[in-house]
Enzyme design. Structure first.
Site, PDB file in Angstrom:
ATOM      1  CB  THR A 253      36.857  -5.112 -15.120  1.00  0.00           C
ATOM      2  OG1 THR A 253      35.732  -4.289 -14.809  1.00  0.00           O
ATOM      3  CG2 THR A 253      36.695  -6.440 -14.403  1.00  0.00           C
TER       4      THR A 253
ATOM      5  CG  LEU B 242      41.535  -7.287 -25.696  1.00  0.00           C
ATOM      6  CD1 LEU B 242      41.341  -6.242 -26.787  1.00  0.00           C
ATOM      7  CD2 LEU B 242      41.972  -6.609 -24.405  1.00  0.00           C
TER       8      LEU B 242
ATOM      9  CE  LYS C 273      36.713  -9.751 -17.708  1.00  0.00           C
ATOM     10  NZ  LYS C 273      37.704  -9.666 -18.772  1.00  0.00           N
TER      11      LYS C 273
ATOM     12  CD  GLN D 173      28.471 -12.226 -20.474  1.00  0.00           C
ATOM     13  OE1 GLN D 173      28.257 -11.191 -21.140  1.00  0.00           O
ATOM     14  NE2 GLN D 173      28.268 -12.278 -19.184  1.00  0.00           N
TER      15      GLN D 173
ATOM     16  CG  HIS E 103      37.110   1.348 -22.030  1.00  0.00           C
ATOM     17  ND1 HIS E 103      37.409   0.672 -20.877  1.00  0.00           N
ATOM     18  CD2 HIS E 103      37.292   0.468 -23.030  1.00  0.00           C
ATOM     19  CE1 HIS E 103      37.763  -0.559 -21.162  1.00  0.00           C
ATOM     20  NE2 HIS E 103      37.692  -0.721 -22.478  1.00  0.00           N
TER      21      HIS E 103
ATOM     22  CE1 TYR F 162      33.140  -9.024 -17.454  1.00  0.00           C
ATOM     23  CE2 TYR F 162      33.001  -7.351 -15.737  1.00  0.00           C
ATOM     24  CZ  TYR F 162      33.540  -7.803 -16.938  1.00  0.00           C
ATOM     25  OH  TYR F 162      34.469  -7.042 -17.598  1.00  0.00           O
TER      26      TYR F 162
ATOM     27  CD  GLU G  49      31.110  -4.131 -12.590  1.00  0.00           C
ATOM     28  OE1 GLU G  49      30.526  -5.009 -11.955  1.00  0.00           O
ATOM     29  OE2 GLU G  49      30.730  -2.961 -12.620  1.00  0.00           O
TER      30      GLU G  49
HETATM   31  P1  NAP Z   1      32.890  -6.636 -25.958  1.00  0.00           P
HETATM   32  O1  NAP Z   1      32.647  -5.550 -26.947  1.00  0.00           O
HETATM   33  O2  NAP Z   1      31.729  -7.293 -25.300  1.00  0.00           O
HETATM   34  O3  NAP Z   1      33.766  -7.748 -26.705  1.00  0.00           O
HETATM   35  C1  NAP Z   1      33.986  -9.006 -26.125  1.00  0.00           C
HETATM   36  C2  NAP Z   1      34.731  -9.862 -27.121  1.00  0.00           C
HETATM   37  O4  NAP Z   1      34.957 -11.139 -26.520  1.00  0.00           O
HETATM   38  C3  NAP Z   1      33.960 -10.112 -28.421  1.00  0.00           C
HETATM   39  O5  NAP Z   1      34.870 -10.161 -29.484  1.00  0.00           O
HETATM   40  C4  NAP Z   1      33.371 -11.492 -28.193  1.00  0.00           C
HETATM   41  O6  NAP Z   1      33.125 -12.201 -29.376  1.00  0.00           O
HETATM   42  C5  NAP Z   1      34.533 -12.135 -27.440  1.00  0.00           C
HETATM   43  N1  NAP Z   1      34.133 -13.346 -26.715  1.00  0.00           N
HETATM   44  C6  NAP Z   1      33.101 -13.513 -25.867  1.00  0.00           C
HETATM   45  N2  NAP Z   1      33.082 -14.779 -25.407  1.00  0.00           N
HETATM   46  C7  NAP Z   1      34.113 -15.419 -26.004  1.00  0.00           C
HETATM   47  C8  NAP Z   1      34.597 -16.748 -25.965  1.00  0.00           C
HETATM   48  N3  NAP Z   1      34.005 -17.693 -25.217  1.00  0.00           N
HETATM   49  N4  NAP Z   1      35.672 -17.075 -26.710  1.00  0.00           N
HETATM   50  C9  NAP Z   1      36.272 -16.134 -27.479  1.00  0.00           C
HETATM   51  N5  NAP Z   1      35.864 -14.868 -27.561  1.00  0.00           N
HETATM   52  C10 NAP Z   1      34.789 -14.515 -26.828  1.00  0.00           C
HETATM   53  O7  NAP Z   1      33.844  -6.130 -24.787  1.00  0.00           O
HETATM   54  P2  NAP Z   1      34.827  -4.858 -24.744  1.00  0.00           P
HETATM   55  O8  NAP Z   1      34.061  -3.690 -24.232  1.00  0.00           O
HETATM   56  O9  NAP Z   1      35.552  -4.783 -26.018  1.00  0.00           O
HETATM   57  O10 NAP Z   1      35.817  -5.288 -23.580  1.00  0.00           O
HETATM   58  C11 NAP Z   1      37.005  -6.030 -23.864  1.00  0.00           C
HETATM   59  C12 NAP Z   1      37.481  -6.711 -22.587  1.00  0.00           C
HETATM   60  O11 NAP Z   1      37.729  -5.725 -21.589  1.00  0.00           O
HETATM   61  C13 NAP Z   1      36.501  -7.683 -21.967  1.00  0.00           C
HETATM   62  O12 NAP Z   1      37.242  -8.726 -21.389  1.00  0.00           O
HETATM   63  C14 NAP Z   1      35.819  -6.872 -20.873  1.00  0.00           C
HETATM   64  O13 NAP Z   1      35.347  -7.728 -19.860  1.00  0.00           O
HETATM   65  C15 NAP Z   1      36.972  -6.004 -20.423  1.00  0.00           C
HETATM   66  N6  NAP Z   1      36.617  -4.693 -19.881  1.00  0.00           N
HETATM   67  C16 NAP Z   1      35.820  -3.850 -20.588  1.00  0.00           C
HETATM   68  C17 NAP Z   1      35.572  -2.588 -20.092  1.00  0.00           C
HETATM   69  C18 NAP Z   1      34.702  -1.619 -20.851  1.00  0.00           C
HETATM   70  O14 NAP Z   1      34.223  -0.644 -20.234  1.00  0.00           O
HETATM   71  N7  NAP Z   1      34.517  -1.794 -22.146  1.00  0.00           N
HETATM   72  C19 NAP Z   1      36.128  -2.187 -18.860  1.00  0.00           C
HETATM   73  C20 NAP Z   1      36.954  -3.079 -18.195  1.00  0.00           C
HETATM   74  C21 NAP Z   1      37.209  -4.326 -18.705  1.00  0.00           C
HETATM   75  P3  NAP Z   1      31.725 -12.062 -30.175  1.00  0.00           P
HETATM   76  O15 NAP Z   1      31.879 -10.822 -31.040  1.00  0.00           O
HETATM   77  O16 NAP Z   1      31.672 -13.314 -30.932  1.00  0.00           O
HETATM   78  O17 NAP Z   1      30.653 -11.894 -29.159  1.00  0.00           O
HETATM   79  N1  GDD Z   2      23.220  -1.934 -19.335  1.00  0.00           N
HETATM   80  C1  GDD Z   2      22.377  -1.101 -18.691  1.00  0.00           C
HETATM   81  N2  GDD Z   2      21.117  -0.931 -19.200  1.00  0.00           N
HETATM   82  N3  GDD Z   2      22.817  -0.467 -17.588  1.00  0.00           N
HETATM   83  C2  GDD Z   2      21.958   0.401 -16.983  1.00  0.00           C
HETATM   84  C3  GDD Z   2      20.672   0.633 -17.458  1.00  0.00           C
HETATM   85  C4  GDD Z   2      20.215  -0.069 -18.616  1.00  0.00           C
HETATM   86  O1  GDD Z   2      19.097   0.083 -19.067  1.00  0.00           O
HETATM   87  N4  GDD Z   2      20.085   1.562 -16.654  1.00  0.00           N
HETATM   88  C5  GDD Z   2      20.971   1.892 -15.721  1.00  0.00           C
HETATM   89  N5  GDD Z   2      22.112   1.180 -15.895  1.00  0.00           N
HETATM   90  C6  GDD Z   2      23.297   1.229 -15.024  1.00  0.00           C
HETATM   91  C7  GDD Z   2      23.797  -0.131 -14.566  1.00  0.00           C
HETATM   92  O2  GDD Z   2      22.991  -0.611 -13.489  1.00  0.00           O
HETATM   93  C8  GDD Z   2      25.219   0.224 -14.166  1.00  0.00           C
HETATM   94  O3  GDD Z   2      25.254   0.735 -12.866  1.00  0.00           O
HETATM   95  C9  GDD Z   2      25.597   1.334 -15.135  1.00  0.00           C
HETATM   96  O4  GDD Z   2      24.377   1.779 -15.742  1.00  0.00           O
HETATM   97  C10 GDD Z   2      26.571   0.908 -16.237  1.00  0.00           C
HETATM   98  O5  GDD Z   2      26.074  -0.266 -16.843  1.00  0.00           O
HETATM   99  P1  GDD Z   2      26.744  -0.888 -18.159  1.00  0.00           P
HETATM  100  O6  GDD Z   2      26.835   0.151 -19.195  1.00  0.00           O
HETATM  101  O7  GDD Z   2      26.003  -2.134 -18.475  1.00  0.00           O
HETATM  102  O8  GDD Z   2      28.239  -1.180 -17.714  1.00  0.00           O
HETATM  103  P2  GDD Z   2      28.852  -1.850 -16.384  1.00  0.00           P
HETATM  104  O9  GDD Z   2      29.467  -0.739 -15.578  1.00  0.00           O
HETATM  105  O10 GDD Z   2      27.886  -2.716 -15.703  1.00  0.00           O
HETATM  106  O11 GDD Z   2      29.978  -2.790 -16.984  1.00  0.00           O
HETATM  107  C11 GDD Z   2      30.862  -2.313 -17.997  1.00  0.00           C
HETATM  108  O12 GDD Z   2      31.990  -1.719 -17.408  1.00  0.00           O
HETATM  109  C12 GDD Z   2      32.828  -2.634 -16.663  1.00  0.00           C
HETATM  110  C13 GDD Z   2      33.982  -1.791 -16.080  1.00  0.00           C
HETATM  111  O13 GDD Z   2      33.576  -1.139 -14.921  1.00  0.00           O
HETATM  112  C14 GDD Z   2      31.236  -3.504 -18.899  1.00  0.00           C
HETATM  113  O14 GDD Z   2      31.928  -3.020 -20.019  1.00  0.00           O
HETATM  114  C15 GDD Z   2      32.127  -4.483 -18.161  1.00  0.00           C
HETATM  115  O15 GDD Z   2      32.619  -5.468 -19.084  1.00  0.00           O
HETATM  116  C16 GDD Z   2      33.322  -3.714 -17.582  1.00  0.00           C
HETATM  117  O16 GDD Z   2      34.168  -4.605 -16.866  1.00  0.00           O
END
Ligand code: NAP
Ligand code: GDD
Length: 386
Positions: free
Chosen positions: A134, A87, A162, A90, A188, A158, A136
């Site tokens: 993801t 998980l 991925k 960046q 999520h 990113y 993305e």
């Molecule tokens: P998050 O809250 O940003 O957590 C990322 C984690 O990765 C943190 O624990 C961070 O550590 C760690 N990390 C970052 N760089 C690292 C490195 N170089 N070595 C080791 N650990 C590192 O992300 P999340 O929302 O939990 O998402 C978990 C995973 O699912 C990620 O891979 C993300 O890309 C993927 N994903 C997320 C979503 C979403 O909507 N949340 C959707 C699809 C995929 P620190 O606490 O030290 O920063």
């Molecule tokens: N962060 C951010 N800040 N996003 C904004 C803003 C703002 O002020 N205003 C509008 N947005 C729009 C972004 O341009 C994007 O289209 C949408 O809101 C969601 O942005 P984020 O919440 O930053 O998430 P994300 O969709 O770019 O990426 C997240 O979801 C991915 C899965 O689809 C991250 O969690 C990724 O790690 C993950 O893979």
């Protein structure tokens, strides 16, 4: 029955915290990779911490980094996990435009390093691997809704990193017979979501505005559409993938889509603030059309003052700084395969997700208001804005 052992990278992140809780409840021994930082940085998992001297502890943190293969090999060798959940990443799309090389190193090569650790240590048949892929990957979407067969078209460093991680996971499955799965997870969120992702940025700002701690919320693209689920639901799918007879890749999504604008309106409404929009494009603003505090907000008055938000006051404005060089305009997942094969489905509705996030952020804002009023120090956040 022997305890299963899991190694979770990114354990200090949103999903890491939910997954660790989920696995501990299933009697796993959970090992987490934690980056060394000058502060603890373990707030999301502090409640799971056990003293290292406790011989029965099931939660262990190891210092390490996905950019350093030596520590990954050492930790995998030491833990010899039944399951690895990768998980760590960046994970911020906008940040990846500013740190593209680091993002590729951690998100793409980090995945390769872990898979190589499994192979070099001869654990191909005993260690199962989950890769946090993801939505993305779909980027400039080629069909709607997106499913496992939809072609990828990433739109950010990113997404491109991925993409490599996705395919190297498939390759190690096919080349070396590793039980390796990609979870293609759509967005999520939760009260544990990082503060610079749009949902949390909105729930925090609305709560602080309602208590007079912040004047205005600045956002980028209000029209972006996302398939937002709850992190608690999505981590269950991660676990389910590794419990199947055969490894495979799955879309995990709600199948429902909402805009940033709608998310924003619903969040303010939770507090009794009705927004209306005026102006166009960069000049668009969200102004108060009616304010009548909901019981949730009114309850705060027992502890601190609620702001007086007169009709016409500007609470939301667009700042082009938050636009991305290339945007993912729309994402909508089709979770049919996960429903049929994993028996997975989301349990939290869009409104429940918002209610839960606002409840927690209003609680935090109340604490901040009390501390400010009574002269206790506040930890100001100096995060660059995204
Ligand atoms: P998050 O809250 O940003 O957590 C990322 C984690 O990765 C943190 O624990 C961070 O550590 C760690 N990390 C970052 N760089 C690292 C490195 N170089 N070595 C080791 N650990 C590192 O992300 P999340 O929302 O939990 O998402 C978990 C995973 O699912 C990620 O891979 C993300 O890309 C993927 N994903 C997320 C979503 C979403 O909507 N949340 C959707 C699809 C995929 P620190 O606490 O030290 O920063
Ligand atoms: N962060 C951010 N800040 N996003 C904004 C803003 C703002 O002020 N205003 C509008 N947005 C729009 C972004 O341009 C994007 O289209 C949408 O809101 C969601 O942005 P984020 O919440 O930053 O998430 P994300 O969709 O770019 O990426 C997240 O979801 C991915 C899965 O689809 C991250 O969690 C990724 O790690 C993950 O893979």
């Amino acid at each position: 029955m022997n305890k299963k052992t899991a190694l979770v990278t990114g354990i200090t992140g949103q999903d890491g915290a939910y997954l660790a809780e989920y696995l501990l409840a299933r009697n796993y021994e959970v090992h987490g990779l934690k980056r060394r930082a000058s502060l603890f940085n373990t707030q999301r998992v502090d409640h799971l911490y056990r003293d290292p001297h406790d011989p029965r502890r099931s939660f262990v943190l190891h210092y390490g980094d996905l950019t350093d293969s030596t520590n990954l090999v050492r930790i995998v060798q030491h833990v010899r996990p039944d399951e690895i959940y990768n998980l760590g990443a960046q994970s911020h799309v906008k940040v990846s435009f500013e740190t593209p090389e680091y993002t590729a190193n951690a998100d793409a090569l980090g995945t390769l390093r872990l898979l190589e650790a499994i192979r070099l240590l001869g654990l191909e048949k005993s260690t199962r691997f989950y890769q946090a892929s993801t939505s993305e990957l779909y980027g400039k979407v080629q069909e709607t809704p997106q499913r496992e067969t939809t072609p990828f078209y990433p739109r950010s460093p990113y997404g491109a990193a991925k993409l490599y991680a996705y395919w190297i996971t498939v390759n190690y499955r096919e080349a070396y017979g590793i039980f390796a799965c990609n979870g293609i997870l759509f967005n999520h969120e939760s009260p544990l979501r990082g503060e610079t992702f749009v949902t949390r940025k909105i729930t925090r700002a609305a709560s602080r505005i309602a208590l007079g701690l912040q004047e205005r919320l600045y956002l980028g693209n209000l029209e972006a559409l996302r398939d937002w689920g709850h992190a608690r639901d999505h981590v269950k799918a991660q676990w389910l993938m590794l419990q199947q007879d055969e490894p495979d890749d799955y879309v995990i999504a709600t199948g429902e889509q909402h805009s940033v604008r709608e998310f924003c309106e619903k969040v303010f409404l939770c507090l009794g603030i009705e927004l209306e929009w005026r102006g166009k494009g960069d000049a668009e603003q969200g102004i108060v059309s009616r304010f009548s505090p909901t019981p949730l907000l009114a309850d705060c008055e027992a502890h601190c003052e609620v702001a007086s938000l007169e009709r016409g006051k500007v609470l939301v404005a667009v700042d082009p700084h938050y636009f991305r060089p290339t945007e993912v305009d729309t994402l909508l997942g089709d979770p049919s395969k996960a429903r049929e094969k994993l028996g997975w489905q989301p349990e939290t509705s869009f409104q429940q997700l918002i209610d839960e996030m606002v409840f927690q952020d209003l609680h935090d804002a109340t604490r901040e208001a009390i501390c400010r009023r009574d002269g206790f120090p506040i930890t100001a956040s100096c995060e660059a804005s995204f």
